[in-house]
Design a protein around this motif. Structure first.
Motif, mmCIF file in Angstrom:
data_model
loop_
_atom_site.group_PDB
_atom_site.id
_atom_site.type_symbol
_atom_site.label_atom_id
_atom_site.label_comp_id
_atom_site.label_asym_id
_atom_site.label_seq_id
_atom_site.Cartn_x
_atom_site.Cartn_y
_atom_site.Cartn_z
ATOM 1 N N MET A 20 1.605 4.935 15.502
ATOM 2 C CA MET A 20 0.767 4.669 14.422
ATOM 3 C C MET A 20 -0.321 4.497 13.976
ATOM 4 N N ALA A 21 -0.978 4.682 15.359
ATOM 5 C CA ALA A 21 -2.495 5.078 15.403
ATOM 6 C C ALA A 21 -3.632 5.451 13.706
ATOM 7 N N LEU A 22 -2.807 6.408 12.926
ATOM 8 C CA LEU A 22 -3.594 7.131 12.105
ATOM 9 C C LEU A 22 -2.105 6.739 11.108
ATOM 10 N N ALA A 23 -1.608 6.236 11.363
ATOM 11 C CA ALA A 23 -0.119 5.702 9.784
ATOM 12 C C ALA A 23 -0.481 4.293 9.583
ATOM 13 N N SER A 24 -1.638 3.081 10.223
ATOM 14 C CA SER A 24 -1.765 2.262 10.171
ATOM 15 C C SER A 24 -2.876 2.431 8.943
ATOM 16 N N PRO A 25 -2.320 1.169 8.346
ATOM 17 C CA PRO A 25 -3.109 0.941 6.813
ATOM 18 C C PRO A 25 -4.464 0.665 6.978
ATOM 19 N N PHE A 26 -4.740 -0.232 8.327
ATOM 20 C CA PHE A 26 -6.274 -0.588 8.981
ATOM 21 C C PHE A 26 -6.959 0.137 9.504
ATOM 22 N N PHE A 27 -5.667 0.475 10.231
ATOM 23 C CA PHE A 27 -6.627 1.670 11.528
ATOM 24 C C PHE A 27 -7.255 2.243 10.922
ATOM 25 N N SER A 28 -6.768 3.262 9.798
ATOM 26 C CA SER A 28 -6.829 4.529 9.429
ATOM 27 C C SER A 28 -8.445 4.425 7.906
ATOM 28 N N GLU A 29 -7.955 3.030 7.778
ATOM 29 C CA GLU A 29 -9.575 3.337 7.031
ATOM 30 C C GLU A 29 -10.619 2.462 8.029
ATOM 31 N N LEU A 30 -10.731 2.348 8.654
ATOM 32 C CA LEU A 30 -12.716 2.272 9.817
ATOM 33 C C LEU A 30 -13.252 4.040 10.347
ATOM 34 N N MET A 44 4.591 -2.808 6.620
ATOM 35 C CA MET A 44 3.507 -3.085 7.637
ATOM 36 C C MET A 44 2.678 -4.745 7.297
ATOM 37 N N GLY A 45 3.899 -5.484 7.208
ATOM 38 C CA GLY A 45 3.348 -7.227 6.805
ATOM 39 C C GLY A 45 4.378 -8.177 5.996
ATOM 40 N N PRO A 46 4.150 -8.661 5.862
ATOM 41 C CA PRO A 46 5.122 -10.320 5.524
ATOM 42 C C PRO A 46 5.755 -9.740 5.124
ATOM 43 N N LEU A 47 7.147 -10.533 4.659
ATOM 44 C CA LEU A 47 8.327 -10.679 3.966
ATOM 45 C C LEU A 47 7.427 -11.223 2.728
ATOM 46 N N ARG A 48 7.961 -10.268 1.716
ATOM 47 C CA ARG A 48 7.164 -10.398 0.208
ATOM 48 C C ARG A 48 8.119 -9.547 -1.351
ATOM 49 N N PHE A 49 7.974 -9.436 -1.960
ATOM 50 C CA PHE A 49 8.862 -9.114 -2.948
ATOM 51 C C PHE A 49 7.573 -7.668 -3.035
ATOM 52 N N PRO A 50 8.407 -6.250 -2.712
ATOM 53 C CA PRO A 50 7.795 -5.155 -2.756
ATOM 54 C C PRO A 50 6.828 -4.548 -3.740
ATOM 55 N N LYS A 51 5.250 -4.220 -3.243
ATOM 56 C CA LYS A 51 4.522 -3.590 -4.554
ATOM 57 C C LYS A 51 5.478 -1.807 -4.965
ATOM 58 N N HIS A 52 6.230 -1.856 -3.589
ATOM 59 C CA HIS A 52 7.147 0.116 -4.485
ATOM 60 C C HIS A 52 8.859 -0.516 -3.736
ATOM 61 N N PRO A 53 8.688 -1.240 -4.884
ATOM 62 C CA PRO A 53 10.509 -2.189 -5.086
ATOM 63 C C PRO A 53 11.190 -0.387 -4.971
ATOM 64 N N PHE A 54 11.303 0.058 -5.692
ATOM 65 C CA PHE A 54 12.665 1.407 -5.300
ATOM 66 C C PHE A 54 12.059 2.022 -4.203
ATOM 67 N N LEU A 55 11.346 2.602 -3.682
ATOM 68 C CA LEU A 55 10.453 2.975 -2.287
ATOM 69 C C LEU A 55 11.422 1.980 -1.686
ATOM 70 N N MET A 56 10.551 0.926 -1.474
ATOM 71 C CA MET A 56 11.664 0.673 -0.265
ATOM 72 C C MET A 56 12.800 -0.071 -0.164
ATOM 73 N N GLY A 57 13.194 -0.058 -1.838
ATOM 74 C CA GLY A 57 15.306 -0.481 -1.554
ATOM 75 C C GLY A 57 15.565 1.103 -1.005
ATOM 76 N N ARG A 58 14.738 2.138 -1.405
ATOM 77 C CA ARG A 58 15.505 3.194 -0.352
ATOM 78 C C ARG A 58 15.435 2.987 1.376
ATOM 79 N N PHE A 59 14.023 3.077 1.210
ATOM 80 C CA PHE A 59 13.840 2.511 3.033
ATOM 81 C C PHE A 59 15.285 1.572 3.479
ATOM 82 N N GLY A 60 15.142 0.863 2.821
ATOM 83 C CA GLY A 60 15.736 -0.485 3.265
ATOM 84 C C GLY A 60 17.322 0.140 3.646
ATOM 85 N N LEU A 61 17.675 0.409 2.388
ATOM 86 C CA LEU A 61 19.208 1.091 2.953
ATOM 87 C C LEU A 61 19.490 2.510 4.386
#
Length: 477
Positions: free
Chosen positions: A63-73, A138-155
């Motif tokens: 996750m070192a390079l995949a982290s949205p946080f670390f990747s911006e530092l 990579m965060g808390p439970l909330r309505f996804p910003k990309h619902p269709f992509l998240m839906g495919r992943f979640g299934l």
């Protein structure tokens, strides 16, 4: 006036992420660490013989390079460099060639044969869209910003690992999948156990599983240097037992698990909140070995020497049995073992011609049974003669792990079991799990979403909520 805007307790990846996020926003912060060096699970020490440098906990960093946080530092500006193995993972098998995980998806066709198409369908929709997907997973439970992509992943992610495995025809593919999903430290027939395999496989094909040159400590050192360049302060060898003993501050962020938080004196938590923390469930523990080796590990399939990470457990059924036994408090004589050989790709880890070995297996929470022979037998099973290469070893049972890093309660390195009940609602059943019942205190450990791993996202989100609540600074990511 408070001396500090914020104090952060604990200097693991999440503690640093919280401290950096607050410092970037212009706050004055102090990071407090109980040990004599910072880093939490990201430390490298001479555990065996002079000249051998071992990663005490985390080693390979998917996750070192995949982290949205670390990747911006700008951590490369502070000395952080990565190297890569030829293969992301090797999975040796009894009496047949090992199965290998290649970063290049097309190379998997030759590796998996008829299973290539179902394997590709599992990962392909997400590899090139990781940045979008990571905003939701990579965060808390909330309505996804990309619902269709998240839906495919979640299934797929909410399935059991066994359900996904049953979709493969070849035992080789099932075995490769088992080794990846067993990182999740749960029985493979439980719901949502596919999630960790989906994550780790996706980032393997997108970013690889990188190895920090110089050891995990290199990540820590880069984070510390960047944080201090921003004006942040670090205080070592200070175990906080009483909140009243800390310097004056406006808010506090705890990179601690629930059991530790409940021990803090003068922390004003409601009785209801305390009960929720008391109900938090920890998962499996680990038994860890580091070796100083006289030569490279003599795997029967020599291609395994070209993988930094090697999963030892043979078949899906064997690994599944090992994880099930561990969950139910039983010790398995042929445990699933995660093995790493960093010195094959980072020559500074050992003297010339010598090598390091790193491994752990899962054990029941709090078990202090010595698993040295069981682990070394598993390595020797696939690398005959391995035991003859051992010059020295360092072993850590679950009690040793917790003594080294108090966040590892009972040897649990994931900050609590990450099953369906605690995947997003950790450590409490809240949509804002970083907040506590004390409005000035937040939690940033792996006991909050998205859980264990070196990614810093728990700390980032805790800081994000604190900034909005107390400083009217909103970070929208």
């Amino acid at each position: 006036m408070a001396k500090y805007d914020a104090i952060i307790i604990g200097s693991g990846p999440n503690g640093f992420a919280a401290a950096i996020t607050l410092q970037q926003a212009g706050l004055q912060t102090l990071l407090i660490e109980g040990a004599d060096s910072y880093g939490g699970g990201m430390r490298t020490k001479a555990l065996t013989l002079p000249g051998f440098n071992h990663d005490v906990c985390s080693a390979i960093h998917p996750m070192a390079l995949a982290s949205p946080f670390f990747s911006e530092l700008p951590l490369a500006d502070y000395g952080l460099r990565f190297t890569y193995a030829e293969y992301e993972v090797a999975h040796p098998l009894d009496n047949q060639p090992a199965v290998l995980l290649h970063r290049d998806m097309q190379a998997m066709e030759k590796e998996l044969g008829t299973d290539f198409q179902p394997y590709k369908r599992l990962y392909a929709p997400f590899i090139d869209r990781w940045e979008e997907l990571s905003e939701d997973v990579m965060g808390p439970l909330r309505f996804p910003k990309h619902p269709f992509l998240m839906g495919r992943f979640g299934l797929k992610a909410l399935r059991s690992a066994k359900f996904i495995a049953d979709g493969f025809q070849s035992e080789r593919t099932r075995s490769l999948w088992a080794g990846i999903v067993a990182h999740g430290m749960q029985p493979l027939d439980q719901p949502a156990t596919a999630a960790i395999g989906m994550m780790l496989g996706t980032v393997a094909h997108r970013f690889g599983w990188p190895i920090p040159i110089g050891g995990s400590q290199a990540i820590t050192d880069a984070l510390a240097a960047y944080y201090q360049a921003l004006g942040g302060e670090i205080q070592l060898q200070t175990w906080v037992k009483d909140m009243a003993d800390m310097p004056s501050h406006r808010i506090c962020i705890l990179d601690l698990t629930p059991k530790q938080i409940l021990k803090l004196k003068n922390l004003k938590l409601s009785n209801d909140y305390k009960k929720q923390l008391e109900a938090f469930r920890y998962g499996m523990g680990v038994f860890k070995i580091d070796w100083a080796l006289s030569e490279a590990t003599p795997f029967q399939d020599t291609r395994c020497q070209q993988a930094a990470t090697v999963h030892l457990g043979n078949s899906f059924e064997e690994i599944a049995q090992s994880e099930s036994d561990t969950q139910h408090g039983r010790l398995n004589k042929k445990p699933y073992v995660l093995f790493a050989q960093q010195s094959m790709f980072d020559s500074g880890r050992a003297p010339v011609g010598k090598h390091t070995g790193w491994a752990y297996c899962h054990v029941p929470l709090g078990s202090e049974v010595d698993m040295t022979s069981a682990i070394e037998n598993q390595v020797d099973r696939f690398a005959p003669g391995f035991k003859d290469t051992i010059m020295a070893r360092s072993v850590m049972n679950t009690a040793d792990m917790e003594a080294y890093n108090p966040n590892y309660i009972g040897g649990d390195i994931s900050g609590g079991v990450m099953d369906l009940r605690q995947l997003f609602t950790r450590p409490t059943k809240s949509l804002t799990p970083y907040r506590t019942s004390d409005p000035k205190v937040y939690i940033a450990s792996a006991s909050t979403p998205p859980g264990g791993g070196v990614h810093g996202m728990c700390g980032f989100h805790a800081a994000r909520f604190a900034l909005a609540d107390h400083f009217n600074i909103k970070i929208t990511r």
